[in-house]
Design a protein around this motif. Structure first.
Motif, short mmCIF file in Angstrom:
data_model
loop_
_atom_site.label_atom_id
_atom_site.label_comp_id
_atom_site.label_asym_id
_atom_site.label_seq_id
_atom_site.Cartn_x
_atom_site.Cartn_y
_atom_site.Cartn_z
N VAL A 166 0.81 -1.04 -0.03
CA VAL A 166 -0.02 -0.09 0.07
C VAL A 166 0.79 1.18 0.03
O VAL A 166 2.05 1.35 0.63
N HIS A 167 0.32 2.32 -0.91
CA HIS A 167 1.57 3.38 -1.04
C HIS A 167 0.84 4.40 -0.55
O HIS A 167 -0.41 4.93 -0.89
N ILE A 168 1.62 5.47 0.14
CA ILE A 168 0.79 6.52 0.79
C ILE A 168 1.72 7.79 0.33
O ILE A 168 2.71 7.65 -0.09
N SER A 169 0.94 9.07 0.66
CA SER A 169 1.61 10.33 0.32
C SER A 169 1.92 11.14 1.40
O SER A 169 2.35 12.43 1.44
N ASP A 170 1.19 10.65 2.57
CA ASP A 170 1.22 11.48 3.80
C ASP A 170 1.21 10.48 5.11
O ASP A 170 0.55 9.59 5.05
N LEU A 171 2.23 10.87 6.11
CA LEU A 171 2.20 10.06 7.24
C LEU A 171 1.02 9.94 7.88
O LEU A 171 0.61 8.53 8.33
N ASN A 172 -0.06 10.75 7.84
CA ASN A 172 -1.37 10.71 8.48
C ASN A 172 -2.25 9.48 7.83
O ASN A 172 -3.07 9.07 8.63
N GLN A 173 -2.04 9.25 6.62
CA GLN A 173 -2.68 8.03 6.24
C GLN A 173 -2.41 6.76 6.81
O GLN A 173 -3.27 5.59 6.51
N LEU A 174 -1.41 6.68 7.55
CA LEU A 174 -1.09 5.32 8.28
C LEU A 174 -2.32 5.07 9.21
O LEU A 174 -2.37 3.80 9.21
N GLU A 175 -2.92 5.75 9.63
CA GLU A 175 -3.76 5.59 10.70
C GLU A 175 -4.99 4.78 10.24
O GLU A 175 -5.67 3.83 10.90
N GLU A 176 -5.25 4.83 8.85
CA GLU A 176 -6.35 4.11 8.22
C GLU A 176 -5.90 2.49 7.74
O GLU A 176 -6.69 2.07 7.18
N ILE A 177 -4.55 2.69 7.68
CA ILE A 177 -3.86 1.42 7.16
C ILE A 177 -3.46 0.27 8.24
O ILE A 177 -3.37 -0.83 8.06
N ALA A 206 -2.87 0.61 -3.46
CA ALA A 206 -2.22 -0.78 -3.42
C ALA A 206 -1.55 -0.80 -4.77
O ALA A 206 -2.33 -0.59 -5.91
N ALA A 207 -0.60 -1.53 -4.89
CA ALA A 207 0.28 -1.45 -6.33
C ALA A 207 1.34 -2.40 -6.17
O ALA A 207 2.36 -2.14 -5.30
N PRO A 208 1.40 -3.54 -6.92
CA PRO A 208 2.57 -4.28 -7.09
C PRO A 208 3.07 -3.62 -8.48
O PRO A 208 2.73 -2.69 -8.72
N SER A 209 4.33 -4.38 -8.88
CA SER A 209 4.71 -3.96 -10.26
C SER A 209 3.84 -4.08 -11.47
O SER A 209 2.96 -5.01 -11.50
N ALA A 210 3.91 -3.21 -12.47
CA ALA A 210 3.02 -3.11 -13.54
C ALA A 210 3.55 -3.84 -14.62
O ALA A 210 3.60 -3.27 -15.78
N ASN A 211 3.56 -5.27 -14.38
CA ASN A 211 4.04 -5.89 -15.48
C ASN A 211 3.12 -7.34 -15.44
O ASN A 211 2.38 -7.50 -14.38
N THR A 212 3.32 -8.20 -16.33
CA THR A 212 2.72 -9.42 -16.41
C THR A 212 3.56 -10.28 -15.19
O THR A 212 4.66 -10.16 -15.19
N SER A 213 2.80 -11.15 -14.61
CA SER A 213 3.40 -11.84 -13.36
C SER A 213 4.33 -12.55 -13.73
O SER A 213 4.29 -13.57 -14.59
N GLY A 214 5.48 -12.61 -13.18
CA GLY A 214 6.58 -13.41 -13.28
C GLY A 214 7.72 -12.77 -14.48
O GLY A 214 8.72 -13.45 -14.15
N LYS A 215 7.28 -11.75 -15.10
CA LYS A 215 8.13 -11.28 -15.91
C LYS A 215 9.06 -10.15 -15.45
O LYS A 215 8.77 -9.43 -14.30
N PRO A 216 10.26 -9.87 -16.12
CA PRO A 216 11.05 -8.41 -15.49
C PRO A 216 10.14 -7.17 -15.29
O PRO A 216 9.25 -7.02 -16.03
N SER A 217 10.38 -6.70 -14.06
CA SER A 217 9.39 -5.77 -13.59
C SER A 217 9.84 -4.38 -14.61
O SER A 217 11.03 -4.31 -15.15
N PRO A 218 8.69 -3.55 -14.71
CA PRO A 218 8.84 -2.30 -15.80
C PRO A 218 9.61 -1.25 -15.25
O PRO A 218 9.11 -0.90 -14.01
N THR A 219 10.37 -0.60 -15.84
CA THR A 219 11.19 0.54 -15.61
C THR A 219 10.91 1.73 -16.40
O THR A 219 11.46 2.69 -16.33
N THR A 220 9.94 1.60 -17.30
CA THR A 220 9.67 2.52 -18.37
C THR A 220 8.04 2.39 -18.50
O THR A 220 7.66 1.15 -18.31
N ALA A 221 7.46 3.38 -19.18
CA ALA A 221 6.27 3.04 -19.57
C ALA A 221 5.89 2.23 -20.58
O ALA A 221 4.91 1.43 -20.61
N GLN A 222 6.82 2.19 -21.48
CA GLN A 222 6.78 1.09 -22.62
C GLN A 222 6.71 -0.26 -22.36
O GLN A 222 6.04 -0.82 -22.72
N HIS A 223 7.58 -0.37 -21.25
CA HIS A 223 7.29 -1.70 -20.61
C HIS A 223 5.89 -2.16 -20.21
O HIS A 223 5.46 -3.52 -20.45
#
Length: 348
Positions: free
Chosen positions: A63-74, A137-154
């Motif tokens: 789970v990704h946050i942008s403010d420490l205050n969000q920890l309270e609900e996580i 919530a976010a895993p890497s934006a790739n097909t599962s098992g494949k190399p993780s994406p480091t560019t939008a093209q991936h």
């Protein structure tokens, strides 16, 4: 499907933030790799991440946050060890495993009582989370098992047509997924090495245990409490072999294997450091990992290079190991997983 390019003002991200709020899937840049995000508070939305990636449902998300205050609900509790790590490394490429709050659906945590949380450093990631008004919530934006994406093209190569939008923020800086530390127990445990090194963790906390998943493949009956622990990861279509040893021995071994594989009609790739590169002969695809003493470029390029071997049609790839100190532990961890732990140790 929308492809959104980042601007300095981040105004272009508003439609993506709205998609997140409405239960959609958005791929977005972070300093580590590109993530595939959904509203972390909506179980149905999170379930769609697994469908798009073909990801096993017992592989928990971060789970990704942008403010420490969000920890309270996580999370339900933040330990003193967690606070020390947050103060030093957040925002940044560090995920902390903590006891979860009841607001977090089981789809995020694979039914576990803990949840991984990260505060990314990338400004576009922070802007997206802030605009969405919910943790993502976010895993890497790739097909599962494949190399993780480091560019939008991936991401486009793997998930085009399967998700609602892709935010193009350029190349990922770190290139390896975040370091994961379990701080839910008495002794912190490193579960996945990354840009924050084991040495840095020990400097901050003193004692940090090294999880079994860092150096070896876990058996299928073990419950994974964090991503990257259990299932095959980072694998290109090509067979990958990791080669460990002194430079001269590595050179002899790889050159001999290139001859052997060519005799079988196979296209061969090699991925080595600059100290070895000039002596590798007749590889069909030869890529430099940079200087072995300054391995940040190897980390940043590793997943992209694994994809390049597939693009160039390599059938077998020999990859030089770089040791396990500093960022080398994270690089070795990813390489070993990409190779399915096919590791050859050569002697001078």
């Amino acid at each position: 499907m929308q492809i959104i390019r980042v601007t300095d003002e981040f105004e272009a991200l508003k439609p993506a933030a709205q998609l997140i709020r409405q239960g959609g899937l958005v791929a977005f840049p972070t300093e580590t790799v590109y993530g595939l995000g959904a509203n972390a508070l909506q179980g149905d939305a999170v379930a769609n991440i697994f469908k798009a990636k073909g990801r096993p449902s017992d592989n928990p998300l971060i789970v990704h946050i942008s403010d420490l205050n969000q920890l309270e609900e996580i999370v339900s509790h933040v330990s003193e060890q967690a606070k020390l790590l947050m103060e030093r490394f957040w925002p940044g490429p560090l995920t902390l495993i903590m006891p979860k709050n009841e607001n977090i659906p089981d789809e995020v945590t694979a039914g576990l009582s803990t949840v991984g949380v990260r505060f990314p450093k990338h400004p576009a990631a922070q802007a997206l989370i802030s605009m969405a008004g919910v943790p993502i919530a976010a895993p890497s934006a790739n097909t599962s098992g494949k190399p993780s994406p480091t560019t939008a093209q991936h991401v486009i190569d793997d998930l085009f047509g399967k998700i609602d939008a892709i935010i193009d923020g350029g190349n990922a800086e770190v290139g390896l997924e975040s370091t994961i530390v379990d701080v839910s127990g008495e002794i912190p445990v490193l579960l996945r090495p990354g840009g924050i090194t084991y040495e840095q963790l020990c400097e901050t906390l003193g004692e940090v245990a090294l999880g079994q998943s860092v150096t070896e493949q876990l058996s299928s009956n073990i419950t994974a409490i964090a991503p990257g622990m259990k299932y095959p990861h980072y694998s290109p279509n090509a067979q990958v072999v990791v080669v460990k040893g002194e430079n001269e021995a590595i050179i002899r071994y790889i050159n001999q294997q290139i001859k052997n594989q060519h005799s079988l009609g196979k296209k061969v790739g090699a991925m080595v450091y600059n100290q070895v590169l000039p002596a590798i002969l007749h590889a069909d695809v030869l890529l430099s990992l940079g200087d072995i003493h300054h391995r940040s470029s190897a980390a940043a390029n590793l997943f992209s290079y694994l994809r390049t071997f597939d693009e160039q049609g390599a059938e077998i790839v020999y990859a030089q190991d770089c040791g396990e100190s500093g960022i080398g532990l994270a690089i070795s961890n990813r390489l070993n997983k990409a190779a399915g732990y096919e590791i050859v140790e050569v002697n001078s």
